[in-house]
Scaffold this active site. Structure first.
Site, PDB file in Angstrom:
ATOM      1  NE  ARG A  24      -0.321   0.263   4.997  1.00 17.46           N
ATOM      2  CZ  ARG A  24      -0.694   0.931   6.073  1.00 17.46           C
ATOM      3  NH1 ARG A  24      -1.815   1.625   6.052  1.00 17.46           N
ATOM      4  NH2 ARG A  24       0.013   0.906   7.180  1.00 17.46           N
ATOM      5  CB  THR A 135       9.906   2.176   7.840  1.00 16.25           C
ATOM      6  OG1 THR A 135       9.636   1.322   8.947  1.00 16.25           O
ATOM      7  CG2 THR A 135       9.568   1.452   6.542  1.00 16.25           C
ATOM      8  CE  LYS A 160       9.765  -2.442   8.960  1.00 16.57           C
ATOM      9  NZ  LYS A 160       8.612  -3.126   9.582  1.00 16.57           N
ATOM     10  CG  ASP A 190       8.430  -5.503   6.153  1.00 17.44           C
ATOM     11  OD1 ASP A 190       8.056  -6.624   5.745  1.00 17.44           O
ATOM     12  OD2 ASP A 190       7.704  -4.731   6.791  1.00 17.44           O
ATOM     13  CD  GLU A 218       8.635  -7.094   9.441  1.00 14.11           C
ATOM     14  OE1 GLU A 218       7.503  -6.865   9.902  1.00 14.11           O
ATOM     15  OE2 GLU A 218       9.567  -6.268   9.493  1.00 14.11           O
ATOM     16  CE  LYS A 267       4.068  -4.826  12.233  1.00 19.17           C
ATOM     17  NZ  LYS A 267       3.886  -4.618  10.776  1.00 19.17           N
ATOM     18  CB  CYS A 295       3.852   0.262  15.309  1.00 18.77           C
ATOM     19  SG  CYS A 295       5.014   1.226  14.306  1.00 18.77           S
ATOM     20  CG  ASP A 320       9.223  -1.342  12.602  1.00 19.85           C
ATOM     21  OD1 ASP A 320       9.694  -0.220  12.348  1.00 19.85           O
ATOM     22  OD2 ASP A 320       8.386  -1.909  11.865  1.00 19.85           O
ATOM     23  CG  ASP A 322       9.042   3.472  11.860  1.00 21.86           C
ATOM     24  OD1 ASP A 322       7.953   2.943  12.165  1.00 21.86           O
ATOM     25  OD2 ASP A 322       9.576   3.317  10.747  1.00 21.86           O
TER      26      ASP A 322
END
Length: 365
Positions: A24, A135, A160, A190, A218, A267, A295, A320, A322
């Site tokens: 997305r 990220t 990340k 990721d 990930e 998460k 998150c 993670d 951020d």
């Protein structure tokens, strides 16, 4: 301390720049804030973040689940009966993990206020500071390298990097970042389910051969492909972390049983809140598997809850969180404060949230 009411209100937060993954792209982060008011006047805050491509939850579905199913189940109950209340929340509806997480967080916030203890101490008190990565959205190799340089200048030691759109281009992206920041910055990747198992192995091995020194990868494949995840884990040297494959404690059991991943990403929006997060972490720790706390693009209330949980547990070895550094203007004060790459936890009771500013008013402690 009985729960008198459950209120919700939506806030929208503009991001500093668009957040792009294999799943997305978003420029504005929505969060549905939950406010539990007790007969003592104390307030418990929670938050849910709609991420339809991951949890299936939207603003409308979260608000509806809370108003029509969860709130009627908890109003009138005493916060000291936390286990019983959580069970009511869990049984109020199937799925709807984000709605459940929002109320769960608010319940724990209120519980912490009842006993005047910050949540990180309630969960174990392992540490007060959490070091987070940040990220890098998936873009051209050049833009990602430039973003990496800026983040390192701002104090981040772990990046990340979003990948998963094209294996060959992903290699170029990661090479550009590694060349830009040098060998001392830690890189995590990721893929957000973007690769096939064979493509993942080929891509990860190529990065290993080129010495990119990747800390972990990930969720390289589809969430439902546990066999594919295990196949990758067994055929690369780089540690593999499960994310979208892990929602519930039952999912955790399957991943651990199959040895399908080396690390698990918890998460709150996926697992339904802090109660289930504790179960997942305990199961993983019992099997010698470390966890990350992650998150969505969410509010500071949700980030504070995740950070307090991580602050309590030694088995949460990575973070993670951020989202607080991706939002252009922070509408929430308290809970947790950002200092370069570290989140400093509040010593206030519960989450320690002080104020939530809305366009037309505020929930104010």
């Amino acid at each position: 301390m009985k729960i008198l009411s459950v209120e919700t209100e939506l806030i929208s937060m503009k991001l500093k720049k668009p957040f792009k993954t294999a799943l997305r792209q978003v420029s504005v982060a929505d969060a549905l804030i939950v406010k539990l008011t007790a007969d003592t006047g104390d307030i418990g805050y929670g938050s849910a973040s709609p991420t339809a491509v991951i949890t299936g939850d939207t603003n409308e579905s979260i608000a509806g689940a809370i108003k029509n199913y969860i709130a009627p189940a908890v109003v009138g109950m005493d916060i000291e009966e936390l286990e019983a209340i959580i069970r009511k929340v869990e049984s109020s509806a199937v799925h709807n993990t984000s709605a459940k997480a929002a109320v769960d967080i608010a319940l724990y916030d209120l519980f912490g206020k009842r006993f005047n203890i910050p949540l990180y101490r309630l969960f174990g008190g392992a540490r007060k500071e959490i070091e987070s990565d940040i990220t890098i959205s998936v873009n051209s190799p050049e833009e990602m390298a430039a973003d990496a340089i800026n983040y390192v200048k701002n104090g981040y030691k772990t990046l990340k990097t979003k990948v998963g759109v094209d294996g060959k281009l992903d290699i170029r992206r990661v090479k550009a970042i590694r060349d830009a920041v040098g060998p001392d910055v830690q890189l995590r990747l990721d893929a957000n389910q973007g690769w096939t198992p064979k493509e993942a192995i080929k891509t990860i091995r190529a990065m290993e051969d080129q010495g990119f020194d990747i800390e972990l990868v990930e969720q390289p494949v589809k969430a439902i492909d546990i066999e594919g995840l295990k196949y990758i884990t067994s055929n690369v040297e780089t540690p593999i972390m499960a994310d979208e494959a892990l929602f519930s404690p039952h999912d955790c059991f399957i991943l651990l049983k199959e040895r399908a991943a080396d690390i698990l990403n918890i998460k709150l929006m996926k697992c339904g809140g802090l109660h289930n997060a504790q179960k997942i972490n305990a199961m993983a720790e019992s099997c010698g598997v470390e966890c990350m706390i992650g998150c969505m693009i969410e509010s500071k209330v949700g980030i504070a809850a995740a950070a307090h949980f991580a602050g309590g547990k030694l088995n949460i070895t990575r973070a993670d969180l951020d989202a607080v550094d991706l939002i252009e203007k922070e509408p929430i004060s308290g809970g947790v404060e950002l200092s370069k790459n570290k989140l400093i936890l509040s010593d206030g009771a519960g989450l320690g949230i002080k104020n939530i500013d809305f366009d037309g008013g505020a929930f104010d402690e």
